[in-house]
Design an enzyme around this catalytic site. Structure first.
Site, mmCIF file in Angstrom:
data_model
loop_
_atom_site.group_PDB
_atom_site.id
_atom_site.type_symbol
_atom_site.label_atom_id
_atom_site.label_comp_id
_atom_site.label_asym_id
_atom_site.label_seq_id
_atom_site.Cartn_x
_atom_site.Cartn_y
_atom_site.Cartn_z
ATOM 1 N N HIS A 133 40.974 38.324 30.046
ATOM 2 C CA HIS A 133 39.751 39.032 29.350
ATOM 3 C C HIS A 133 39.961 40.284 28.006
ATOM 4 O O HIS A 133 41.264 39.822 27.634
ATOM 5 C CB HIS A 133 40.905 40.583 30.147
ATOM 6 C CG HIS A 133 41.086 39.702 32.022
ATOM 7 N ND1 HIS A 133 39.588 40.285 32.819
ATOM 8 C CD2 HIS A 133 41.771 38.992 32.507
ATOM 9 C CE1 HIS A 133 39.954 39.851 33.982
ATOM 10 N NE2 HIS A 133 40.942 38.990 33.865
ATOM 11 N N GLN A 191 46.037 37.283 39.521
ATOM 12 C CA GLN A 191 44.354 36.544 39.284
ATOM 13 C C GLN A 191 43.927 35.709 40.658
ATOM 14 O O GLN A 191 44.799 35.784 41.466
ATOM 15 C CB GLN A 191 44.966 34.753 38.753
ATOM 16 C CG GLN A 191 44.071 34.109 38.404
ATOM 17 C CD GLN A 191 44.300 32.503 37.607
ATOM 18 O OE1 GLN A 191 45.887 32.053 37.812
ATOM 19 N NE2 GLN A 191 44.137 31.552 37.582
ATOM 20 N N VAL A 242 40.651 34.583 40.551
ATOM 21 C CA VAL A 242 39.858 32.395 39.875
ATOM 22 C C VAL A 242 40.408 31.759 38.871
ATOM 23 O O VAL A 242 41.004 32.335 37.849
ATOM 24 C CB VAL A 242 38.571 33.606 39.341
ATOM 25 C CG1 VAL A 242 37.515 32.354 38.762
ATOM 26 C CG2 VAL A 242 37.357 34.226 39.564
ATOM 27 N N ASN A 246 45.670 36.737 33.267
ATOM 28 C CA ASN A 246 46.753 36.820 34.883
ATOM 29 C C ASN A 246 46.453 35.269 34.948
ATOM 30 O O ASN A 246 45.564 34.463 34.859
ATOM 31 C CB ASN A 246 45.930 37.335 35.092
ATOM 32 C CG ASN A 246 45.585 39.205 35.582
ATOM 33 O OD1 ASN A 246 46.277 39.917 34.568
ATOM 34 N ND2 ASN A 246 44.066 39.483 35.921
ATOM 35 N N ASP A 269 32.005 40.963 31.910
ATOM 36 C CA ASP A 269 32.588 41.072 33.222
ATOM 37 C C ASP A 269 32.018 41.493 34.319
ATOM 38 O O ASP A 269 31.559 42.368 33.965
ATOM 39 C CB ASP A 269 33.973 41.328 33.362
ATOM 40 C CG ASP A 269 35.310 41.066 34.923
ATOM 41 O OD1 ASP A 269 35.723 40.706 34.529
ATOM 42 O OD2 ASP A 269 34.562 41.342 36.047
ATOM 43 N N HIS A 298 41.019 31.885 32.332
ATOM 44 C CA HIS A 298 40.911 33.330 31.745
ATOM 45 C C HIS A 298 41.127 34.191 30.842
ATOM 46 O O HIS A 298 41.723 34.264 31.343
ATOM 47 C CB HIS A 298 39.070 33.500 32.632
ATOM 48 C CG HIS A 298 39.980 34.399 33.340
ATOM 49 N ND1 HIS A 298 40.222 33.219 34.663
ATOM 50 C CD2 HIS A 298 40.376 35.749 34.100
ATOM 51 C CE1 HIS A 298 40.868 34.618 35.443
ATOM 52 N NE2 HIS A 298 40.873 35.733 35.189
HETATM 53 P P1 AMP Z 1 41.919 37.764 37.523
HETATM 54 O O1 AMP Z 1 41.532 38.454 38.361
HETATM 55 O O2 AMP Z 1 41.862 37.672 36.294
HETATM 56 O O3 AMP Z 1 41.555 36.068 38.212
HETATM 57 O O4 AMP Z 1 39.677 37.905 36.518
HETATM 58 C C1 AMP Z 1 38.804 37.584 37.596
HETATM 59 C C2 AMP Z 1 37.382 38.557 37.128
HETATM 60 O O5 AMP Z 1 36.156 37.907 37.069
HETATM 61 C C3 AMP Z 1 37.557 39.731 37.848
HETATM 62 O O6 AMP Z 1 37.624 40.943 36.303
HETATM 63 C C4 AMP Z 1 35.682 39.642 37.933
HETATM 64 O O7 AMP Z 1 35.067 40.767 38.073
HETATM 65 C C5 AMP Z 1 35.417 38.449 37.436
HETATM 66 N N1 AMP Z 1 34.408 38.289 37.878
HETATM 67 C C6 AMP Z 1 34.284 37.527 39.396
HETATM 68 N N2 AMP Z 1 32.562 37.066 39.183
HETATM 69 C C7 AMP Z 1 32.387 36.500 38.216
HETATM 70 C C8 AMP Z 1 30.945 37.050 38.117
HETATM 71 N N3 AMP Z 1 30.367 35.804 38.619
HETATM 72 N N4 AMP Z 1 30.397 36.982 36.966
HETATM 73 C C9 AMP Z 1 31.590 37.605 35.437
HETATM 74 N N5 AMP Z 1 32.355 38.590 36.170
HETATM 75 C C10 AMP Z 1 32.943 37.857 37.309
#
Ligand code: AMP
Length: 113
Positions: free
Chosen positions: A101, A93, A95, A86, A30, A99
């Site tokens: 974590h 969430q 993205v 999430n 991350d 996924h």
């Molecule tokens: P969520 O809030 O569960 O959707 O988590 C999305 C995660 O993606 C967050 O912890 C961000 O820090 C991570 N993230 C966003 N862009 C990138 C990236 N380019 N490379 C690695 N992690 C990322």
């Protein structure tokens, strides 16, 4: 499903620190770690939310849990880690490509925030 930052990582359009890959999933560090070890494990199949997974995803989701176990063993964090998914905006969430974590390297509280 629209392109996301994670589909661009799968396609190698965006760089990531990849720690594991197989035919079905990809894991990378991350960019904004919330623990000393913070890995994201994603399916290569476009799937926006866990709540939209169907019976056809049963093997994929099981595969991802086993992959998470392998990653934690390889990184020697299998003694103590937390898996988080999430789901939805209110669920944290950001993205919209499913996924997990994988967090480790510090003590985690319960209930989570
Ligand atoms: P969520 O809030 O569960 O959707 O988590 C999305 C995660 O993606 C967050 O912890 C961000 O820090 C991570 N993230 C966003 N862009 C990138 C990236 N380019 N490379 C690695 N992690 C990322």
């Amino acid at each position: 499903m629209a392109d996301t930052i994670f589909s661009k990582i799968i396609d190698r359009q965006i760089a990531a620190d990849i720690v594991y890959e197989d035919d079905l999933c990809l894991a990378f560090r991350d960019v904004n770690p919330q623990a000393p070890v913070h890995i994201l494990l994603i399916p290569k199949k476009p799937l926006d939310m866990l709540s939209n997974a169907g019976a056809e995803d049963q093997a994929l989701l099981g595969h991802m849990l086993l992959a998470a176990g392998k990653i934690t063993r390889d990184l020697k964090i299998d003694g103590a880690f937390r898996l988080v998914i999430n789901n939805g905006k209110e669920g944290g969430q950001a993205v919209f490509h499913v996924h997990m974590h994988i967090l480790a390297g510090r003590k985690f509280r319960w209930p989570p925030g």
